[in-house]
Design an enzyme around this catalytic site. Structure first.
Site, short mmCIF file in Angstrom:
data_model
loop_
_atom_site.label_atom_id
_atom_site.label_comp_id
_atom_site.label_asym_id
_atom_site.label_seq_id
_atom_site.Cartn_x
_atom_site.Cartn_y
_atom_site.Cartn_z
N HIS A 268 0.88 -1.19 0.00
CA HIS A 268 0.00 0.00 0.00
C HIS A 268 0.91 1.23 0.00
CE1 HIS A 268 -3.47 2.41 0.60
NE2 HIS A 268 -3.76 2.15 1.86
N HIS A 307 -2.33 -2.04 -9.69
CA HIS A 307 -3.32 -1.47 -8.77
C HIS A 307 -4.56 -2.35 -8.79
CE1 HIS A 307 -5.87 1.51 -6.82
NE2 HIS A 307 -4.74 2.05 -6.42
N ASP A 363 2.67 5.71 -6.54
CA ASP A 363 3.93 5.59 -5.81
C ASP A 363 5.15 5.50 -6.71
OD1 ASP A 363 2.88 5.62 -3.22
OD2 ASP A 363 2.24 3.55 -3.40
N1 ACO Z 1 4.97 -6.55 -10.61
C1 ACO Z 1 4.84 -7.74 -11.24
N2 ACO Z 1 3.70 -8.45 -11.32
C2 ACO Z 1 2.63 -7.93 -10.71
C3 ACO Z 1 2.66 -6.69 -10.05
C4 ACO Z 1 3.89 -5.99 -10.01
N3 ACO Z 1 4.00 -4.83 -9.40
N4 ACO Z 1 1.44 -6.40 -9.54
C5 ACO Z 1 0.64 -7.44 -9.87
N5 ACO Z 1 1.37 -8.36 -10.59
C6 ACO Z 1 0.85 -9.59 -11.18
C7 ACO Z 1 0.55 -10.63 -10.12
O1 ACO Z 1 1.69 -11.45 -9.85
C8 ACO Z 1 -0.58 -11.38 -10.75
O2 ACO Z 1 -0.04 -12.22 -11.75
P1 ACO Z 1 -0.71 -13.68 -12.02
O3 ACO Z 1 -2.08 -13.39 -12.54
O4 ACO Z 1 0.20 -14.33 -13.00
O5 ACO Z 1 -0.73 -14.37 -10.69
C9 ACO Z 1 -1.38 -10.30 -11.49
O6 ACO Z 1 -0.40 -9.28 -11.78
C10 ACO Z 1 -2.53 -9.72 -10.68
O7 ACO Z 1 -1.99 -9.20 -9.46
P2 ACO Z 1 -2.67 -9.31 -8.04
O8 ACO Z 1 -1.59 -9.38 -7.01
O9 ACO Z 1 -3.69 -10.41 -8.05
O10 ACO Z 1 -3.44 -7.93 -7.99
P3 ACO Z 1 -4.00 -7.23 -6.69
O11 ACO Z 1 -5.11 -6.37 -7.15
O12 ACO Z 1 -4.27 -8.22 -5.62
O13 ACO Z 1 -2.75 -6.34 -6.19
C11 ACO Z 1 -1.25 -4.57 -5.85
C12 ACO Z 1 -2.61 -4.98 -6.40
C13 ACO Z 1 -1.11 -5.04 -4.39
C14 ACO Z 1 -1.14 -3.05 -5.87
C15 ACO Z 1 -0.15 -5.23 -6.71
O14 ACO Z 1 -0.24 -4.77 -8.06
C16 ACO Z 1 1.26 -4.93 -6.17
O15 ACO Z 1 1.72 -5.64 -5.28
N6 ACO Z 1 1.96 -3.88 -6.70
C17 ACO Z 1 3.26 -3.49 -6.20
C18 ACO Z 1 3.11 -2.73 -4.89
C19 ACO Z 1 2.55 -1.34 -5.09
O16 ACO Z 1 3.01 -0.59 -5.95
N7 ACO Z 1 1.60 -0.98 -4.25
C20 ACO Z 1 1.01 0.36 -4.26
C21 ACO Z 1 -0.39 0.33 -4.75
S1 ACO Z 1 -1.05 1.96 -4.87
C22 ACO Z 1 -1.33 2.41 -3.26
O17 ACO Z 1 -1.63 1.62 -2.42
C23 ACO Z 1 -1.15 3.73 -2.94
#
Ligand code: ACO
Length: 436
Positions: A268, A307, A363
């Site tokens: 987050h 996201h 971010d």
């Molecule tokens: N890098 C690589 N792969 C990713 C990323 C990433 N940053 N984010 C998601 N994926 C992939 C996942 O591995 C998943 O792949 P799969 O379908 O092969 O298993 C797919 O994309 C879907 O991702 P989920 O984790 O299911 O998506 P979710 O909606 O649960 O997560 C989140 C969203 C937590 C923001 C995620 O994208 C992440 O961890 N990003 C990096 C951390 C980040 O930048 N957080 C800030 C968010 S904005 C905020 O809170 C202010």
């Protein structure tokens, strides 16, 4: 009777149920009537991580994740970032309308006169270790404000709620600046009521021996814009925490501390700090393809990318990129921007990221600006918490006054054992946990 209805036929009983559809949702409680017999509890929905569950009605922030749209109270974020100050936007989020000049002057004056913290608050902070993470300091100190303002517990009194809201918005930058100076061992700086919200924050962070701190206007405005972009984002993890803790009628300092704790996690608000660490680890643009390959092979994530709601470019990231250029004109270009741009360029062309609709989020670029302004990465999430406090409070107030809301208490699908025979201590074998 709503004219939109969904019919569900239960194949177990062959019975059909007509459920009303209202604003694109069915009520989960309407499913409870779907039963196989009188002993059956009734159908529930199973939705870990709330992927498809609306937990409230809200009139504060609108997001269309597919189109990359963000609006506060109906105003596009781009317009607010260009035309308003942060405190003007705070007023809008809390009260639903943009203030006129007299309302704004009064509001700014009131917030300014709540920036001072009680001397005992200084003493709590002095007790923390010098190397404590500033987010842990902020969370603990905001919780400790509940000891200073015990009347905050009266959450059903609108006047009392408003007083605590003003205190929290006023004091958040003061506590944030104190947490920063604590880590450096510098004396805390008192607020200067002649300065704007962000210029005063800069004063409390960076003033040394000069009698009067003069903030750079471009940097103060850039910080103000960043605060506007971070002010609210509907039902994200920390806001959901604020509502959930607040739903038990806990006082707003404790609920805000809980929300800030949720924000601190790397998935987050903590992601902005992780982005900088990732850019440091990558080191230079030549290493970007190898880093992306590593992520695609399942080793780590691209921090600041992806996201839950945005499946298109995060509109806030676009504005931040624009603000970065203004900041770099004053501070010089942060060399990490080249690595970030190259990461973004390759990721946006790569099948892995395209297929999963992964775009830079708020971010991705914010940390690069903050670093250019002179913040160290450990402070980045604190910089997020200051403006998000406004969103948390607006959502808390909306929740408290919503007659449909009750204490938040989800159901579970129980997967453990039932009604087992007790084994006395002497007769127990090796417990699973100790076998590993
Ligand atoms: N890098 C690589 N792969 C990713 C990323 C990433 N940053 N984010 C998601 N994926 C992939 C996942 O591995 C998943 O792949 P799969 O379908 O092969 O298993 C797919 O994309 C879907 O991702 P989920 O984790 O299911 O998506 P979710 O909606 O649960 O997560 C989140 C969203 C937590 C923001 C995620 O994208 C992440 O961890 N990003 C990096 C951390 C980040 O930048 N957080 C800030 C968010 S904005 C905020 O809170 C202010």
């Amino acid at each position: 009777m709503p004219n939109e209805i969904i019919s569900i036929t239960d194949q177990r009983t062959n019975q059909t149920y007509n459920l009303p559809i209202e604003t694109g949702t069915i009520r989960a409680m309407d499913l409870r009537q779907v039963k196989t017999g009188p002993e059956d509890f009734g159908l529930m929905t199973y939705d870990p991580a709330f992927m498809n569950t609306a937990s409230c009605r809200s009139g504060i922030t609108f997001i269309d994740g597919e189109r990359g749209i963000l609006e506060y109270r109906g105003y596009p974020i781009e317009v607010l970032a260009e035309r308003c100050t942060f405190l003007e936007v705070a007023y809008l989020l809390l009260f639903g309308e943009l203030p006129n000049q007299a309302e704004l002057d009064n509001w700014v004056n009131e917030i300014t006169h709540h920036t001072m913290v009680h001397e005992t608050t200084k003493r709590f902070m002095e007790g923390f270790r010098h190397d404590a993470h500033p987010m842990a300091l902020l969370v603990s100190t905001v919780a400790a404000l509940a000891t200073v303002y015990p009347e905050a517990r009266d959450v059903h009194n609108p006047k009392n709620r408003l007083l605590q809201i003003k205190r929290l918005i006023g004091k958040m930058p003061s506590i944030a600046a104190m947490s920063y100076r604590h880590s450096l061992g510098y004396p805390y700086i008192y607020p200067d009521n002649d300065l704007s919200y962000t210029a005063n924050f800069m004063n409390m962070l960076w003033r040394m021996v000069e009698p009067k701190y003069v903030a750079n206007d471009v940097l103060a405005r850039a910080l103000d814009i960043l605060f506007i972009l971070h002010a609210d984002h509907e039902q994200n993890c920390s806001t959901n925490t604020m509502r959930s803790v607040g739903s038990s009628h806990a006082d707003p300092y404790l609920a805000t501390a809980a929300a800030a704790a949720a924000l601190s996690g790397p998935l987050h608000g903590g992601a902005n700090e992780e982005v900088l660490r990732m850019l440091d680890a990558i080191g230079s643009t030549e290493n970007v393809p190898a880093y992306i390959k590593q992520v695609k092979d399942g080793h780590g994530k691209l921090m600041g990318v992806g996201h839950r709601v945005y499946k298109n470019y995060d509109p806030r990231a676009k504005i931040i990129k624009w603000a970065a250029d203004r900041v770099f004109e004053v501070t010089g270009r942060n060399p990490k921007i080249e690595i970030a741009l190259e990461l973004e360029r390759i990721a946006l062309e790569d099948e892995y990221f395209i297929k999963r609709k992964l775009y830079p989020n708020v971010d991705f670029y914010s940390g690069i600006i903050y670093e250019a302004m002179g913040f160290n990465p450990a402070m980045f999430t604190v910089l997020f918490a200051i403006p998000r406090t406004v969103g948390w409070l607006a959502q808390w107030q909306e929740m408290i006054t919503d007659p449909e809301q009750k204490i938040a208490r989800p159901r579970q699908v129980y997967t453990g054992q039932r009604t087992r025979e007790f084994v006395p201590l002497q007769k127990r074998g090796l417990v699973a946990a100790t076998k590993t």
